[in-house]
Enzyme design. Structure first.
Site, PDB file in Angstrom:
ATOM      1  N   GLY A   1      36.096  38.393  36.250  1.00 32.43           N
ATOM      2  CA  GLY A   1      37.039  39.383  36.761  1.00 32.43           C
ATOM      3  C   GLY A   1      38.491  39.001  36.571  1.00 32.43           C
ATOM      4  O   GLY A   1      39.324  39.823  36.173  1.00 32.43           O
ATOM      5  N   ARG A   2      38.810  37.735  36.818  1.00 27.64           N
ATOM      6  CA  ARG A   2      40.214  37.317  36.733  1.00 27.64           C
ATOM      7  C   ARG A   2      40.680  37.152  35.282  1.00 27.64           C
ATOM      8  O   ARG A   2      41.853  36.879  35.037  1.00 27.64           O
ATOM      9  CB  ARG A   2      40.422  36.035  37.528  1.00 27.64           C
ATOM     10  CG  ARG A   2      39.520  34.883  37.141  1.00 27.64           C
ATOM     11  CD  ARG A   2      39.564  33.782  38.197  1.00 27.64           C
ATOM     12  NE  ARG A   2      38.624  32.700  37.948  1.00 27.64           N
ATOM     13  CZ  ARG A   2      37.325  32.727  38.298  1.00 27.64           C
ATOM     14  NH1 ARG A   2      36.829  33.807  38.878  1.00 27.64           N
ATOM     15  NH2 ARG A   2      36.554  31.690  38.060  1.00 27.64           N
TER      16      ARG A   2
ATOM     17  N   HIS B   1      67.132  32.477  48.234  1.00 30.77           N
ATOM     18  CA  HIS B   1      67.644  32.783  49.564  1.00 30.77           C
ATOM     19  C   HIS B   1      66.529  32.769  50.605  1.00 30.77           C
ATOM     20  O   HIS B   1      66.692  33.317  51.696  1.00 30.77           O
ATOM     21  CB  HIS B   1      68.353  34.144  49.537  1.00 30.77           C
ATOM     22  CG  HIS B   1      69.554  34.158  48.650  1.00 30.77           C
ATOM     23  ND1 HIS B   1      70.826  33.858  49.108  1.00 30.77           N
ATOM     24  CD2 HIS B   1      69.686  34.384  47.321  1.00 30.77           C
ATOM     25  CE1 HIS B   1      71.681  33.925  48.101  1.00 30.77           C
ATOM     26  NE2 HIS B   1      71.016  34.243  47.003  1.00 30.77           N
TER      27      HIS B   1
ATOM     28  N   GLU C   1      41.070  30.438  42.127  1.00 29.01           N
ATOM     29  CA  GLU C   1      39.674  30.840  42.086  1.00 29.01           C
ATOM     30  C   GLU C   1      38.939  30.125  40.959  1.00 29.01           C
ATOM     31  O   GLU C   1      37.741  29.865  41.055  1.00 29.01           O
ATOM     32  CB  GLU C   1      39.560  32.360  41.913  1.00 29.01           C
ATOM     33  CG  GLU C   1      38.151  32.891  42.149  1.00 29.01           C
ATOM     34  CD  GLU C   1      38.104  34.393  42.276  1.00 29.01           C
ATOM     35  OE1 GLU C   1      38.258  34.897  43.411  1.00 29.01           O
ATOM     36  OE2 GLU C   1      37.915  35.080  41.250  1.00 29.01           O
TER      37      GLU C   1
ATOM     38  N   LYS D   1      31.478  37.127  52.052  1.00 22.16           N
ATOM     39  CA  LYS D   1      30.925  38.468  51.820  1.00 22.16           C
ATOM     40  C   LYS D   1      29.601  38.644  52.557  1.00 22.16           C
ATOM     41  O   LYS D   1      29.347  39.673  53.185  1.00 22.16           O
ATOM     42  CB  LYS D   1      30.704  38.690  50.322  1.00 22.16           C
ATOM     43  CG  LYS D   1      31.966  38.864  49.497  1.00 22.16           C
ATOM     44  CD  LYS D   1      31.589  39.135  48.051  1.00 22.16           C
ATOM     45  CE  LYS D   1      32.814  39.335  47.176  1.00 22.16           C
ATOM     46  NZ  LYS D   1      32.437  39.606  45.763  1.00 22.16           N
TER      47      LYS D   1
ATOM     48  N   GLU E   1      35.093  46.373  49.477  1.00 18.61           N
ATOM     49  CA  GLU E   1      36.431  46.973  49.574  1.00 18.61           C
ATOM     50  C   GLU E   1      36.592  48.134  48.593  1.00 18.61           C
ATOM     51  O   GLU E   1      37.071  49.219  48.941  1.00 18.61           O
ATOM     52  CB  GLU E   1      37.509  45.913  49.303  1.00 18.61           C
ATOM     53  CG  GLU E   1      37.543  44.776  50.311  1.00 18.61           C
ATOM     54  CD  GLU E   1      36.652  43.606  49.930  1.00 18.61           C
ATOM     55  OE1 GLU E   1      36.835  42.520  50.515  1.00 18.61           O
ATOM     56  OE2 GLU E   1      35.771  43.776  49.060  1.00 18.61           O
TER      57      GLU E   1
END
Length: 539
Positions: A263-264, A380, A349, A502, A208
């Site tokens: 990464g996170r 709401h 993850e 992937k 991506e």
């Protein structure tokens, strides 16, 4: 095998004893002597405060949960992580996101981290001051961060949260989806002569991210930027500098991230370059300082007063004993709009695993589904289900006590809604109370206006939304993940479940683009989908 720890069995017995107890009764004056329940179950650390009193817990519950944390080795896993030991065994790596905000000179990789941060600060100051210009000499007014997952969610969340600290001359944009609409909606409204692209990818091969990066490079060239001037408009953040240079980004425009940062967990590193450009190096340091405050609290506070431990263990209580499948994060702050999305990746993850550290499979539940939306919007939308539905969903309310905007008269209304929701979820409405509201003429309304109550909530209090308090809040949830992973005996630092899609995605993409209809074997459903898509793409 079922979790063999003694405290787990004791908690199972304890659950059977108190599962039908009512929070409303526990708060009744006759049952709530001094110190009050709220006082007993409110704790502070790292500049934050947490009211756990509206949870379905007693003093005995907390004692058993803390005992379970001890037995599960939470302290040992915590200490190993901070020391830089291999705590990600499937990849043979440390997990040293905490080192990125450490102040101690003996912290792992300290000199290397400081050097990279100084390089980031020098670059950020040049962009912010206007000294760094595009190829025509115009100052940079748009910064486009191109990444996905942790290379997008963390920076986007922080920049949005701290928008009140942003430099007004620069607008931040975030592009992640390979759907061309994501990139197109950004580039059609900005001037390439005033745009800087930050390409963030650990491997610099992510489908991506690299698809968007190549399309953005083409966009610059199409709009007149010479190939040899692209260095004025592109920088890269990666653990694979060779691939960054191969893409065409100048070597001096490469910022390093490391394989010992997942990464996170990476917004504290060069992945946060877009954050630093938006709010400046000094405020970025404040963000790190807040995370370090929480790190210190996590390392030093006794478990029975430790916010990440208590938050994590109460989550265990609902997931493994009450059987709750999800939990809600409801920040009563529009600035924290992207926090639930960020926490979805961080929690699911990290702990969305079934394999234990020894390779056996857990026969107990692990990660809950994490979801959420800022208040008051959620009230709401889905709060109806939270109040009267058949599913019990534990909730983390997050309240910022002072506003970061000048519309001060809005803020009491916002806080009133937050506090009232937790009270209503706890109290509910009895049949007797419902009959009084319905009146003698409409008894048929009674079942519809009754509320069961007894719905558990935690309220996290933030004095003001500063870079420092946001850093502490993020680190709180990072450490909560480690606490729960320790009890579930899983590795929170790998993500093998992401990989299969992937791999198969590359095969399917090749089949979609194949010149002939001779594609690789797939199941009948996937084959039919590919055939339909091929026909549509050729039209």
């Amino acid at each position: 095998m079922t979790n063999p720890l003694p405290a787990w069995s004791a908690l199972r017995t304890h659950y059977e004893q108190i599962r039908d107890e009512k929070l409303r009764d526990w708060f009744a004056p006759a049952n709530d002597p001094a110190p009050t329940r709220a006082e007993r179950f409110t704790y502070a650390g790292g500049g934050l405060a947490a009211d756990f009193s509206k949870n379905r817990i007693t003093d005995a519950t907390l004692k058993l949960l803390v005992q379970l944390a001890h037995e599960a080795g939470v302290e040992a896993r915590r200490d190993a992580m901070f020391k830089g030991e291999v705590v990600n065994p499937t990849e043979g790596r440390a997990a040293l996101h905490t080192a990125l905000r450490a102040t101690e000179a003996n912290a792992p990789f300290h000199a290397q981290i400081l050097a990279e941060r100084a390089k980031m600060a020098k670059f950020a100051d040049a962009v912010r001051s206007g000294a760094w210009t595009g190829y025509t000499g115009k100052r940079i007014r748009h910064v486009v961060n191109i990444g996905i997952g942790g290379s997008d969610l963390g920076p986007k969340m922080v920049v949005h949260a701290l928008q009140h600290l942003e430099l007004p001359e620069i607008t931040s944009h975030f592009v992640s989806n390979v759907d061309g609409a994501d990139l197109w909606r950004t580039i059609e409204n900005i001037d390439p002569e005033e745009t800087l692209a930050i390409i963030v990818s650990k491997t610099f091969t992510t489908l991506e991210t690299m698809t968007n990066a190549r399309s953005m490079r083409d966009w610059f060239v199409k709009h007149g930027c010479p190939e040899n001037a692209l260095a004025k408009h592109f920088v890269g953040v990666s653990a694979n500098p060779a691939e960054v240079v191969k893409f065409g980004i100048a070597k001096e425009n490469v910022f390093e991230m490391w394989d010992w940062v997942g990464g996170r967990y990476s917004l504290w590193s060069a992945v946060g370059l877009s954050i630093m450009i938006a709010i400046g190096p000094q405020q970025f340091d404040e963000l790190l300082a807040g995370a370090h405050d929480m790190d210190k609290h996590f390392r030093e506070a006794p478990l029975e007063k430790n916010l990440p431990v208590l938050l994590g263990m109460i989550g265990i209580w609902y997931r493994n004993f009450f059987g709750s499948q999800s939990y809600l994060v409801a920040p009563y702050s529009e600035a924290l709009h992207y926090l639930p999305s960020y926490l979805q990746q961080l929690e699911m993850e990290s702990n969305g695993k079934s394999a234990r550290l020894d390779g056996t499979f857990a026969d107990y539940a692990t990660s809950a589904i994490t979801w959420g939306e800022p208040g008051t919007n959620g009230q709401h939308a889905f709060f109806q289900m939270l109040h009267q539905g058949t599913t019990i969903v534990p909730i983390d309310f997050i309240a910022v006590l002072t506003p970061e905007h000048p519309l001060a008269d809005h803020h009491p209304k916002l806080l009133a809604n937050c506090f009232a929701q937790s009270e209503a979820l706890m109290l509910g409405r009895t049949e007797e109370e419902a009959r009084k509201i319905a009146g003698p003429d409409k008894p048929e309304l009674v079942p519809h206006i009754m509320f069961p109550g007894n719905r558990p909530t935690t309220t996290l209090l933030v004095e003001a939304l500063t870079a420092r308090s946001l850093g502490a809040l993020i680190a709180l949830y990072e450490h909560k993940v480690l606490v729960q992973a320790s009890v579930w005996d899983i590795n929170p630092f790998d993500q093998w479940g992401v990989e299969l899609g992937k791999v198969l995605g590359k095969v399917v993409e090749a089949d979609l683009n194949a010149a002939s209809a001779d594609v690789k074997a797939h199941d009948s459903s996937t084959a039919a989908l590919i055939a339909r898509a091929r026909a549509a793409l050729k039209r």
